[in-house]
Write a protein that holds these residues in place. Structure first.
Motif, PDB file in Angstrom:
ATOM      1  N   ASP A  18      17.298  27.313  17.009  1.00 31.49           N
ATOM      2  CA  ASP A  18      15.983  26.827  17.442  1.00 31.49           C
ATOM      3  C   ASP A  18      14.957  26.927  16.314  1.00 31.49           C
ATOM      4  OD1 ASP A  18      14.593  25.579  19.418  1.00 31.49           O
ATOM      5  OD2 ASP A  18      14.554  27.265  20.792  1.00 31.49           O
ATOM      6  N   ASP A 150      20.766  28.430  29.944  1.00 29.92           N
ATOM      7  CA  ASP A 150      19.420  28.125  29.454  1.00 29.92           C
ATOM      8  C   ASP A 150      18.787  27.101  30.393  1.00 29.92           C
ATOM      9  OD1 ASP A 150      18.628  29.572  27.236  1.00 29.92           O
ATOM     10  OD2 ASP A 150      18.338  27.807  25.993  1.00 29.92           O
ATOM     11  N   GLU A 152      16.354  24.828  30.886  1.00 26.92           N
ATOM     12  CA  GLU A 152      15.357  24.113  30.097  1.00 26.92           C
ATOM     13  C   GLU A 152      14.193  23.656  30.984  1.00 26.92           C
ATOM     14  OE1 GLU A 152      15.538  20.688  26.658  1.00 26.92           O
ATOM     15  OE2 GLU A 152      16.545  20.298  28.556  1.00 26.92           O
ATOM     16  N   CYS A 183      13.207  29.064  30.471  1.00 27.08           N
ATOM     17  CA  CYS A 183      12.608  28.509  29.255  1.00 27.08           C
ATOM     18  C   CYS A 183      11.262  27.864  29.554  1.00 27.08           C
ATOM     19  CB  CYS A 183      13.531  27.464  28.634  1.00 27.08           C
ATOM     20  SG  CYS A 183      15.162  28.088  28.202  1.00 27.08           S
ATOM     21  N   THR A 185       9.784  25.548  27.830  1.00 26.78           N
ATOM     22  CA  THR A 185      10.139  24.641  26.734  1.00 26.78           C
ATOM     23  C   THR A 185       8.927  23.931  26.147  1.00 26.78           C
ATOM     24  OG1 THR A 185      12.237  24.309  27.895  1.00 26.78           O
ATOM     25  CG2 THR A 185      11.749  22.826  26.067  1.00 26.78           C
ATOM     26  N   HIS A 213      12.573  32.760  27.487  1.00 23.95           N
ATOM     27  CA  HIS A 213      12.597  32.000  26.225  1.00 23.95           C
ATOM     28  C   HIS A 213      11.314  31.172  26.189  1.00 23.95           C
ATOM     29  CE1 HIS A 213      14.977  29.417  23.208  1.00 23.95           C
ATOM     30  NE2 HIS A 213      13.796  28.827  23.315  1.00 23.95           N
ATOM     31  N   ASN A 249       8.552  29.104  18.281  1.00 22.81           N
ATOM     32  CA  ASN A 249       9.042  29.966  19.358  1.00 22.81           C
ATOM     33  C   ASN A 249       8.242  31.259  19.372  1.00 22.81           C
ATOM     34  OD1 ASN A 249      11.200  28.037  18.718  1.00 22.81           O
ATOM     35  ND2 ASN A 249      12.448  29.231  20.112  1.00 22.81           N
TER      36      ASN A 249
END
Length: 540
Positions: A18, A150, A152, A183, A185, A213, A249
């Motif tokens: 990432d 994950d 997303e 996430c 995102t 995340h 991130n």
């Protein structure tokens, strides 16, 4: 008195995958393997190596990482769910994941119904099947110890359709996922929403192990990661220095420091209790060929830098009056900056012990007066510590003459349609001998650097260890147009025979002529290094 052990939080690094999606970030295969080894040494739990089907570099990484003697970290392969209308065992992406031989596989899937309906263009039921089938296929291989899902765009998906978002998580659990990675995102969620959402999930799916995340598009990636841990998350995913797509991130450097030093959680599996976060941060910056961020929390060069005279006086008496943690707790160090705003105490605090001038108020004042005069001319010493130390050496009549300049000359040849070429000629006296050398370079500074090194290499082989790392130019008085003064700052690194960086330092030069300003910064750097290396001068 409570005897309960502090809760341990898993740290999952995705710098190699990432992080490399960030603008201007490129890592070679060797870089990726070096970072893997460094993360393992510092106790990281999981290292995401990349997507083994995306490019030859990632394929080679998963082959070669098996040869590393990793003590703690588990390498993770990252990939997508199976394609629609095909069995997982027949999907080339699924097979690439298990063929990587990684003990952990992370599968990313669609959680937001918008993506299912409009991006993938499939039924929501098919999306759920893709998630469950993909995870079950990976868990069915003996060498795969864990599979992470994950989720997303989870928070956007949960906001739009919480029932369906939860269905996707249930499908992942049915397939055997051991971590549900929520996430953010788009990086647009607020901490309050992250907190309440995870609390609700813990009630709905009490058997699930939640990971977080986050991305930093609202500047809240660290805050969102910490509230997720507060709400029960067992794992934080992110990158070193927060590199990554768009605004990046979450910065694991900041997260780990906050978890351990502020909130009392355990993180990073290490035999010793020291956090080597500053070392790690700078190691990754260098391999990624990026500039250090002075104001980066905990590990930036300015994180424990003090400039105002009142601040310096206070921190010398009671450190925590202006420092929320000790610099040593994260492997950093205190810096006392010297500028026109400084008091004489800054001079003493900065280099008093090194130069034995802690009680020499007259010399401190003399140096401070000199700094103020020079800064009025455009110099800046707070980020050019090497030039400042040379200033002190000169004030104490302890600055050796390693060489004497006779002259230098630069010639730039430019033909229409062809790339320009630059040649530098340098003549210096070293001891009783004159050295007259020529070098070509990409520009006048590069050429002068090469020619001066040639002239000095026999007398001072120590200069071979000094590498130019960064070069910055700024106009000091822009109203003068092209005749304005420029300030040149050059950062250097000293490396050992294995090319490992030992230390960084910076010098400054100011002149109306950019080449003269660069020459001043360049020669300051060479003289400073020779003094630090205790080289014997050949000039008298």
């Amino acid at each position: 008195m409570s005897t309960e052990q502090p809760r341990r939080i898993e740290i999952y690094d995705t710098t190699l995958r990432d992080g490399t999606q960030g603008e201007g970030v490129t890592l070679s295969l060797v870089d990726k393997l070096k970072i893997t080894q460094k993360l393992d040494e510092l106790g990281f739990d999981y290292i995401e190596g990349g997507y083994p089907l995306s490019n030859p570099k990632d394929v080679a990484y998963f082959e070669q990482v098996r040869d590393l003697d990793l003590k703690h970290a588990k390498v993770c392969a990252f990939g997508m769910t199976r394609r629609k209308g095909i069995k997982a065992k027949d999907d080339v992406g699924m097979n690439a994941l298990v063929d990587s031989k990684s003990p952990v596989i992370t599968i990313v899937g669609k959680t937001w119904d918008l993506h299912v309906d409009e991006v993938l263009g499939i039924s929501r039921e098919e999306n759920l099947a893709m998630i469950e089938d993909s995870i079950a296929f990976c868990t069915g291989h003996d060498h795969v110890e864990q599979v992470f899902y994950d989720a997303e765009h989870f928070f956007d998906g949960f906001k739009a359709n919480p029932e369906y978002a939860i269905q996707t998580l249930k499908a992942a659990l049915a397939g055997g996922a051991t971590r549900l990675v929520l996430c953010d995102t788009n990086g647009g969620s607020m901490p309050e929403f992250v907190l309440t959402t995870i609390k609700r999930l813990k009630e709905t799916l009490p058997e699930a192990n939640i990971a977080i995340h986050t991305h930093n598009d609202c500047g809240l990636a660290v805050a969102n990661s910490l509230v997720a841990v507060r709400a029960g998350a067992v794992q934080v995913q992110g990158t070193i220095n927060g590199i990554g797509e768009r605004c990046g991130n979450v910065d694991l450097i900041t997260v780990v420091a906050n978890l351990k030093l502020k909130l009392g959680f355990e993180a990073l599996e290490r035999e010793d209790s020291n956090l080597h976060l500053t070392e790690l941060s700078r190691y990754v910056y260098e391999l990624a060929n990026q500039n250090l961020v002075p104001g980066q929390p905990y590990v930036g060069s300015g994180a424990f830098a003090h400039k105002g005279g009142m601040h310096v006086h206070a921190v010398q008496r009671i450190a925590h009056s202006y420092e929320h943690v000790t610099p040593e707790s994260v492997g950093n160090s205190r810096r006392i900056l010297v500028s026109e705003l400084s008091g004489a105490s800054n001079i003493a605090a900065t280099l008093g012990k090194k130069f034995d001038i802690e009680n020499n108020r007259d010399l401190q004042r003399e140096v401070l007066d000199r700094v103020q005069v020079l800064e009025n001319k455009g110099y800046q010493f707070e980020a050019a510590e090497a030039s400042f130390e040379l200033l002190l050496y000169k004030a104490m009549n302890q600055c050796p003459d390693f060489w004497h300049l006779d002259h230098y000359r630069c010639v730039i040849l430019k033909n229409n349609g062809n790339a320009s070429s630059t040649e530098a000629i340098v003549k210096v006296k070293v001891g009783d001998d004159y050295e007259h050398t020529v070098a070509e370079g990409d520009g006048p500074v590069n050429a002068l650097d090469g020619a001066l090194r040639k002239a000095l290499q026999h007398a001072y082989p120590q200069l071979h260890d000094v590498k130019l790392m960064d070069y910055k130019v700024r106009v000091v008085n822009p109203n003068e147009g092209t005749a304005a003064k420029v300030r040149v700052m050059i950062e250097f690194a000293v490396r050992d025979e294995n090319q490992e960086t030992l230390r960084h330092f910076t010098t400054v030069g100011v002149n109306e002529n950019i080449v003269d300003a660069s020459w001043e910064a360049l020669t300051d750097a060479f003289a400073y290094h020779l003094i630090e290396a205790k080289a014997e001068t050949l000039c008298v």
